[in-house]
Design a protein around this motif. Structure first.
Motif, mmCIF file in Angstrom:
data_model
loop_
_atom_site.group_PDB
_atom_site.id
_atom_site.type_symbol
_atom_site.label_atom_id
_atom_site.label_comp_id
_atom_site.label_asym_id
_atom_site.label_seq_id
_atom_site.Cartn_x
_atom_site.Cartn_y
_atom_site.Cartn_z
ATOM 1 N N ILE A 143 0.844 -1.202 0.000
ATOM 2 C CA ILE A 143 0.000 0.000 0.000
ATOM 3 C C ILE A 143 0.879 1.252 0.000
ATOM 4 C CG2 ILE A 143 -1.839 1.245 1.231
ATOM 5 C CD1 ILE A 143 -2.472 -1.336 2.746
ATOM 6 N N PRO A 144 0.630 2.210 -0.904
ATOM 7 C CA PRO A 144 1.380 3.472 -0.855
ATOM 8 C C PRO A 144 1.247 4.120 0.518
ATOM 9 C CG PRO A 144 0.193 3.304 -2.913
ATOM 10 C CD PRO A 144 -0.282 2.165 -2.056
ATOM 11 N N PHE A 145 2.370 4.638 1.025
ATOM 12 C CA PHE A 145 2.456 5.004 2.437
ATOM 13 C C PHE A 145 2.850 6.462 2.626
ATOM 14 C CE2 PHE A 145 5.467 5.272 6.157
ATOM 15 C CZ PHE A 145 4.491 5.221 7.142
ATOM 16 N N LEU A 146 2.103 7.153 3.480
ATOM 17 C CA LEU A 146 2.450 8.516 3.882
ATOM 18 C C LEU A 146 2.614 8.534 5.394
ATOM 19 C CD1 LEU A 146 -0.189 10.348 1.663
ATOM 20 C CD2 LEU A 146 2.292 10.506 1.363
ATOM 21 N N GLY A 147 3.819 8.837 5.860
ATOM 22 C CA GLY A 147 4.080 8.901 7.296
ATOM 23 C C GLY A 147 3.791 10.296 7.820
ATOM 24 N N LEU A 148 3.139 10.370 8.976
ATOM 25 C CA LEU A 148 2.833 11.674 9.572
ATOM 26 C C LEU A 148 3.294 11.683 11.003
ATOM 27 C CD1 LEU A 148 -0.174 10.776 7.959
ATOM 28 C CD2 LEU A 148 -0.091 13.244 7.939
ATOM 29 N N TYR A 149 3.652 12.871 11.497
ATOM 30 C CA TYR A 149 4.029 12.981 12.892
ATOM 31 C C TYR A 149 3.443 14.227 13.520
ATOM 32 C CZ TYR A 149 6.393 13.034 17.294
ATOM 33 O OH TYR A 149 6.628 13.023 18.640
ATOM 34 N N GLY A 150 2.656 14.024 14.533
ATOM 35 C CA GLY A 150 2.139 15.144 15.325
ATOM 36 C C GLY A 150 2.113 14.720 16.779
ATOM 37 N N ALA A 151 3.119 13.892 17.166
ATOM 38 C CA ALA A 151 3.140 13.294 18.503
ATOM 39 C C ALA A 151 1.781 12.634 18.742
ATOM 40 C CB ALA A 151 3.497 14.341 19.565
ATOM 41 N N CYS A 152 1.185 12.846 19.922
ATOM 42 C CA CYS A 152 -0.067 12.135 20.223
ATOM 43 C C CYS A 152 -1.266 12.722 19.493
ATOM 44 C CB CYS A 152 -0.293 12.098 21.719
ATOM 45 S SG CYS A 152 1.180 11.559 22.593
#
Lengths: 342, 342
Positions: free
Chosen positions: A102-111
């Motif tokens: 599956i094409p993947f987009l990583g995101l980060y906004g802590a919790c």
């Protein structure tokens, strides 16, 4: 038609549906207040893996694949996976995605990552770019403790304001059609920093961001707190929740009647020794996909505002004397015949 | 109309424009091959700050604010900032966003983050959710070295396959109108892991992801390499570039004629001691916002396929014996009267 309303809120005209969800939690969460709502409860924190980090990644993998299976879809039908976690460089998510086609987009906004991934996923759906998207997050108590604080073996004392990172992963499959809870609005938050620098008091650090986003959501949508059956913050814990309630009241919004915090709900803080409550990316993920989603399906909650809250610190930023910025994103989810009045 | 074409590519009907860009680089980058194209060159790596991490965050802050100013906009007119970096918990981006009055979405795809943020930003624009969005990334050699490898004081030797993290930040403002380079397609990549476990050979770890995404882009769009004036990978370096060229040829696409890698271009590897070339989130960010964007405006390049490439490891994953997964996302950017043939 303009999909942006007010300053920071977007309206999703197509109302992307949350067609299936899966929650996976650790043993402690599986003994907490919401134990009856989780799909999978691990027998131990390592879950047969060699490390806590690998166990976390495996929870994420399981949550995503189970939610796809429940929706009677295959990996190949999922257009994008949007996921994030607390581990450095998002390894829980990336290594979970490695095993999927599956094409993947990583995101980060802590919790705050659960509503970040859900909000962006909803925009991608509504924008016409996908038929199915999965949004997911995870966290793991033992992996987070040794990365952010101390190894468990050290046995450090925890002040009353400390929170307990939830061991858990939640995944939601978004689709275009069907009679499921649907997303109507997303409010994207700004980074707020009021100078709190105690990493054992994340609730206070994140509360201003929660207040800012909830205030902005009401302001943008012209709604008032009683529009919602439930206003749910991610993991402010007992103290952060109090601050949020109080500050919002000063801004003219009394949310006390229908406000809960996932971190406060998930554990019995008195008997489980979790001090101010649960935290972590996984906290709002499993409370939403467990307790709230199921109670939306049963009709108990018709309109929910979910606001995951994140503390954007790192060990390096704290060591360098920085305070702790917070962020929060809100997703408005409703259930019932579309267009039907409450 | 379906905006998804093929398996992993979306078409942006509204063709979001890149209306302004800013590149900020460190002194070493400012002495490299592309020195004449950067907007701001720092005099030293600390840039007057107390730490490399704070210097990196400041570069990001400067790049974003300068690009907004160049577009003759104010912070309040920007609907969303999408940004990411290599530091644990994205502190470079989060702390930069703390000083701005802009709703913030953090993304992490290691060195693929520039096309990840640009691609998601383009979808948000095309979906009708925003008038202006900023996409940005940054990296810093000294901050990355001590986080991922060794402190500089240790003076470790670097094998020939090692790369040199670019000190730099690039920001792009997307708008709806005007005669600017515009985004036509985005291809989102999958995580690929062929078992490379040498963190000093990232090019080899990332090449399979680059190959997968480029192949998928051509396949989805029915284009061939000669459609583009320039096919640009992010930071595969000398060896990763060779592998990518070779593998794509085996898959039937000969890209040799118009293929460059940002990591190979930015430094004079022979005289600057950067071994296989530059790397880092900032690498493709500053090469695009510096060299390529300016050469698009001048008419030298009309059609560019930008593929930032990321290695999704952490120090923990490497210590736990994991191999290095890679990911790559492609963004197709064109310039010239819209609809005009090449």
């Amino acid at each position: 038609m303009n999909k942006k309303i007010g300053k920071h809120t977007v309206r999703l005209e197509s109302k992307p549906r949350i067609i299936s969800v899966t929650s996976v939690v650790g043993p402690k969460e599986g003994e907490g207040n919401l134990k009856d709502y989780f799909d999978i409860i691990l027998r131990d924190d390592l879950n047969g893996k060699e490390s806590f980090e690998k166990a976390e990644s495996d929870m994420m993998y399981t949550a995503v694949l189970e939610s796809i299976k429940k929706a009677r879809l295959t990996e190949e039908q999922i257009d994008f996976l949007l996921a994030g976690d607390l581990l450095n460089q998002l390894t829980s998510s990336s290594f979970a995605a490695r095993g999927m086609n599956i094409p993947f987009l990583g995101l980060y906004g802590a919790c705050s990552t659960m509503t970040e991934s859900l909000g962006v996923a909803a925009m991608i759906m509504d924008g016409g770019f996908a038929n199915y998207v999965v949004a997911a997050t995870s966290s793991h108590f033992a992996a987070a403790e040794r990365q952010f604080r101390y190894p468990l073996e050290f046995g450090n004392q925890r002040p009353p304001t400390a929170q307990w990172t939830v061991t858990g992963a939640g995944a939601m499959v978004l689709g275009k059609e069907g009679n499921y809870p649907y997303i109507t609005h997303v409010t994207i938050g700004k980074v707020k920093d009021y100078g709190i620098n105690d990493p054992n008091n994340m609730g206070a650090a994140m509360a201003p961001a929660a207040v800012s986003t909830i205030y902005q959501h009401f302001n943008d949508t012209k709604r008032t707190p009683n529009y919602y059956d439930l206003i749910v913050t991610g993991d402010l814990g007992k103290y952060g929740k109090e601050i949020t309630e109080k500050l919002l009241k000063e801004y003219g919004y009394n949310i006390r009647e229908n406000y809960i915090d996932c971190g406060e709900e998930i554990f019995d803080c008195e008997t489980q020794g979790t001090n101010a409550g649960g935290s972590g990316c996984g906290c709002s993920a499993v409370v939403y996909t467990g307790y709230i989603y199921k109670n939306m399906l049963s009709g108990k909650f018709k309109r929910v505002l979910l606001i995951s809250t994140g503390a954007l610190l790192s060990t390096t930023s704290s060591l360098q004397g920085e305070s702790i910025p917070g962020i929060a994103h809100a997703v408005s989810i409703e259930y019932g015949k579309i267009g039907e009045k409450k």
